[in-house]
Design a protein around this motif. Structure first.
Motif, PDB file in Angstrom:
ATOM      1  N   ARG A  47     112.895  -5.646  17.813  1.00  0.00           N
ATOM      2  CA  ARG A  47     114.277  -5.988  18.134  1.00  0.00           C
ATOM      3  C   ARG A  47     115.146  -4.727  18.236  1.00  0.00           C
ATOM      4  NH1 ARG A  47     112.675 -10.295  14.854  1.00  0.00           N
ATOM      5  NH2 ARG A  47     112.970 -12.334  15.813  1.00  0.00           N
ATOM      6  N   PRO A  48     114.911  -3.934  19.254  1.00  0.00           N
ATOM      7  CA  PRO A  48     115.705  -2.704  19.396  1.00  0.00           C
ATOM      8  C   PRO A  48     117.134  -3.014  19.831  1.00  0.00           C
ATOM      9  CG  PRO A  48     114.337  -3.011  21.315  1.00  0.00           C
ATOM     10  CD  PRO A  48     113.947  -4.101  20.355  1.00  0.00           C
ATOM     11  N   GLY A  49     118.055  -2.167  19.417  1.00  0.00           N
ATOM     12  CA  GLY A  49     119.427  -2.315  19.876  1.00  0.00           C
ATOM     13  C   GLY A  49     119.659  -1.637  21.202  1.00  0.00           C
ATOM     14  N   LEU A  50     118.770  -0.713  21.559  1.00  0.00           N
ATOM     15  CA  LEU A  50     118.905   0.041  22.794  1.00  0.00           C
ATOM     16  C   LEU A  50     117.528   0.278  23.398  1.00  0.00           C
ATOM     17  CD1 LEU A  50     120.648   1.774  24.749  1.00  0.00           C
ATOM     18  CD2 LEU A  50     120.264   3.705  23.212  1.00  0.00           C
ATOM     19  N   VAL A  51     117.401   0.012  24.693  1.00  0.00           N
ATOM     20  CA  VAL A  51     116.141   0.246  25.413  1.00  0.00           C
ATOM     21  C   VAL A  51     116.457   0.974  26.711  1.00  0.00           C
ATOM     22  CG1 VAL A  51     114.130  -0.791  26.523  1.00  0.00           C
ATOM     23  CG2 VAL A  51     115.088  -1.845  24.465  1.00  0.00           C
ATOM     24  N   SER A  52     115.743   2.041  26.963  1.00  0.00           N
ATOM     25  CA  SER A  52     115.827   2.711  28.265  1.00  0.00           C
ATOM     26  C   SER A  52     114.431   2.772  28.859  1.00  0.00           C
ATOM     27  CB  SER A  52     116.403   4.128  28.131  1.00  0.00           C
ATOM     28  OG  SER A  52     115.505   4.986  27.451  1.00  0.00           O
ATOM     29  N   ARG A 159     109.673   5.029  28.106  1.00  0.00           N
ATOM     30  CA  ARG A 159     110.566   4.014  27.511  1.00  0.00           C
ATOM     31  C   ARG A 159     110.934   4.415  26.092  1.00  0.00           C
ATOM     32  NH1 ARG A 159     108.811  -2.043  28.130  1.00  0.00           N
ATOM     33  NH2 ARG A 159     109.739  -1.634  30.183  1.00  0.00           N
ATOM     34  N   ASN A 160     112.222   4.324  25.798  1.00  0.00           N
ATOM     35  CA  ASN A 160     112.728   4.517  24.444  1.00  0.00           C
ATOM     36  C   ASN A 160     113.223   3.181  23.906  1.00  0.00           C
ATOM     37  OD1 ASN A 160     113.043   7.595  23.614  1.00  0.00           O
ATOM     38  ND2 ASN A 160     113.394   7.451  25.817  1.00  0.00           N
ATOM     39  N   ARG A 161     112.807   2.852  22.695  1.00  0.00           N
ATOM     40  CA  ARG A 161     113.273   1.652  22.002  1.00  0.00           C
ATOM     41  C   ARG A 161     113.881   2.133  20.677  1.00  0.00           C
ATOM     42  NH1 ARG A 161     110.995  -3.101  23.898  1.00  0.00           N
ATOM     43  NH2 ARG A 161     110.856  -4.085  21.829  1.00  0.00           N
ATOM     44  N   ILE A 162     115.153   1.844  20.489  1.00  0.00           N
ATOM     45  CA  ILE A 162     115.891   2.428  19.372  1.00  0.00           C
ATOM     46  C   ILE A 162     116.681   1.352  18.626  1.00  0.00           C
ATOM     47  CG2 ILE A 162     117.683   4.090  18.719  1.00  0.00           C
ATOM     48  CD1 ILE A 162     116.978   5.599  21.348  1.00  0.00           C
ATOM     49  N   THR A 163     116.613   1.390  17.318  1.00  0.00           N
ATOM     50  CA  THR A 163     117.476   0.559  16.487  1.00  0.00           C
ATOM     51  C   THR A 163     118.741   1.348  16.212  1.00  0.00           C
ATOM     52  OG1 THR A 163     115.609  -0.554  15.441  1.00  0.00           O
ATOM     53  CG2 THR A 163     117.715  -0.638  14.283  1.00  0.00           C
ATOM     54  N   ALA A 164     119.863   0.880  16.755  1.00  0.00           N
ATOM     55  CA  ALA A 164     121.141   1.584  16.605  1.00  0.00           C
ATOM     56  C   ALA A 164     122.091   0.746  15.768  1.00  0.00           C
ATOM     57  CB  ALA A 164     121.752   1.842  17.980  1.00  0.00           C
ATOM     58  N   PRO A 165     122.948   1.373  14.963  1.00  0.00           N
ATOM     59  CA  PRO A 165     123.936   0.623  14.184  1.00  0.00           C
ATOM     60  C   PRO A 165     124.813  -0.235  15.100  1.00  0.00           C
ATOM     61  CG  PRO A 165     123.870   2.923  13.491  1.00  0.00           C
ATOM     62  CD  PRO A 165     123.036   2.831  14.729  1.00  0.00           C
ATOM     63  N   ASP A 166     125.004  -1.484  14.731  1.00  0.00           N
ATOM     64  CA  ASP A 166     125.764  -2.404  15.576  1.00  0.00           C
ATOM     65  C   ASP A 166     127.233  -2.424  15.156  1.00  0.00           C
ATOM     66  OD1 ASP A 166     126.328  -4.225  17.519  1.00  0.00           O
ATOM     67  OD2 ASP A 166     125.659  -5.969  16.362  1.00  0.00           O
ATOM     68  N   THR A 167     127.900  -1.311  15.395  1.00  0.00           N
ATOM     69  CA  THR A 167     129.327  -1.218  15.122  1.00  0.00           C
ATOM     70  C   THR A 167     130.043  -0.817  16.397  1.00  0.00           C
ATOM     71  OG1 THR A 167     129.255   1.138  14.535  1.00  0.00           O
ATOM     72  CG2 THR A 167     128.824  -0.454  12.758  1.00  0.00           C
ATOM     73  N   TRP A 168     131.343  -1.073  16.446  1.00  0.00           N
ATOM     74  CA  TRP A 168     132.118  -0.742  17.637  1.00  0.00           C
ATOM     75  C   TRP A 168     132.066   0.755  17.909  1.00  0.00           C
ATOM     76  CZ3 TRP A 168     136.340   2.349  18.730  1.00  0.00           C
ATOM     77  CH2 TRP A 168     136.957   2.119  19.973  1.00  0.00           C
ATOM     78  N   THR A 169     132.214   1.549  16.866  1.00  0.00           N
ATOM     79  CA  THR A 169     132.195   3.003  17.023  1.00  0.00           C
ATOM     80  C   THR A 169     130.844   3.487  17.540  1.00  0.00           C
ATOM     81  OG1 THR A 169     133.771   3.249  15.210  1.00  0.00           O
ATOM     82  CG2 THR A 169     132.525   5.204  15.856  1.00  0.00           C
ATOM     83  N   SER A 170     129.769   2.945  16.968  1.00  0.00           N
ATOM     84  CA  SER A 170     128.431   3.349  17.390  1.00  0.00           C
ATOM     85  C   SER A 170     128.170   2.976  18.843  1.00  0.00           C
ATOM     86  CB  SER A 170     127.389   2.700  16.482  1.00  0.00           C
ATOM     87  OG  SER A 170     126.081   3.012  16.922  1.00  0.00           O
ATOM     88  N   ARG A 171     128.571   1.775  19.228  1.00  0.00           N
ATOM     89  CA  ARG A 171     128.368   1.346  20.613  1.00  0.00           C
ATOM     90  C   ARG A 171     129.139   2.237  21.582  1.00  0.00           C
ATOM     91  NH1 ARG A 171     128.832  -3.820  18.227  1.00  0.00           N
ATOM     92  NH2 ARG A 171     130.995  -4.016  18.948  1.00  0.00           N
TER      93      ARG A 171
END
Length: 209
Positions: A47-52, A159-171
């Motif tokens: 469940r990555p927060g970001l995928v490229s 492909r990069n799959r990254i778990t990123a903090p789900d905050t407004w600032t992080s996004r």
């Protein structure tokens, strides 16, 4: 002029945050099928927060590309991108222009440091001339490469799959800085591998005639 500067900055931010711009950042060079296809190693981070997914066509067989992939890393073959930018962050990257025999024996479990004192990536998959996967030690970043035969050449998909903090600032930081920044670096890396693989494959093709 002072009134136009904030307005222009606002337009730049809006463009960077737009759907079309973001899709371009995250899917440069790849086809719609490559973007949606499941790649070997996807299961390492469910469940990555970001995928490229980015890709390049290379006029060389997988066997000519694989040596450049397995020797990548800090204190190894580098990353074939902008070394001076990498080294601003202390990553000790020096992109090689030749295949280095001492770094051709990559295996699952090998640990590749990012700089002399930084984090490290562990080899999670190493399917010779087909697929290569790295995972950060904290498990929050998976970097996958796949080599797909394409006529007389190869599609190299990253492909990069990254778990990123789900905050407004992080996004906001991700969309304004990390995503476009990663495109700049990864595009140069993919083109750097392409240039090197096509150059080393050319003499072999000539000698086979």
């Amino acid at each position: 002029m002072r009134l136009w500067l904030p307005f222009g900055a606002g337009l730049a931010v809006a463009a960077a945050l737009s759907g079309p711009a973001r899709r371009w950042y995250l899917t440069w060079g790849s086809t719609s099928d490559e973007v949606t296809a499941r790649m070997p190693g996807d299961e390492l981070l469910n469940r990555p927060g970001l995928v490229s997914t980015r890709a390049v066509s290379i006029a060389a067989p997988p066997a000519a590309i694989w040596p450049w992939l397995v020797q990548m890393g800090s204190g190894r073959g580098g990353a074939y991108t902008y070394d001076w930018i990498e080294n601003l962050f202390g990553l000790d990257m020096h992109s090689a222009d030749e295949i280095l025999p001492e770094f051709q024996h990559l295996a699952v479990g090998d640990l590749l440091p990012l700089g002399r004192t930084g984090a490290a990536l562990r080899v999670a998959m190493c399917d010779r001339e087909r697929a290569l996967a790295f995972q950060s030690e904290d498990g929050n970043w998976v970097w996958l490469f796949q080599l797909l035969p394409d006529g007389d050449g190869t599609r190299l998909v990253s492909r990069n799959r990254i778990t990123a903090p789900d905050t407004w600032t992080s996004r906001l930081v991700n969309r304004l800085v990390m995503e476009p920044g990663s495109l700049i670096m990864e595009r140069r890396m993919l083109l750097g591998i392409k240039e090197r693989a096509e150059r080393t494959a050319a003499p072999a093709a000539v000698s086979a005639v």
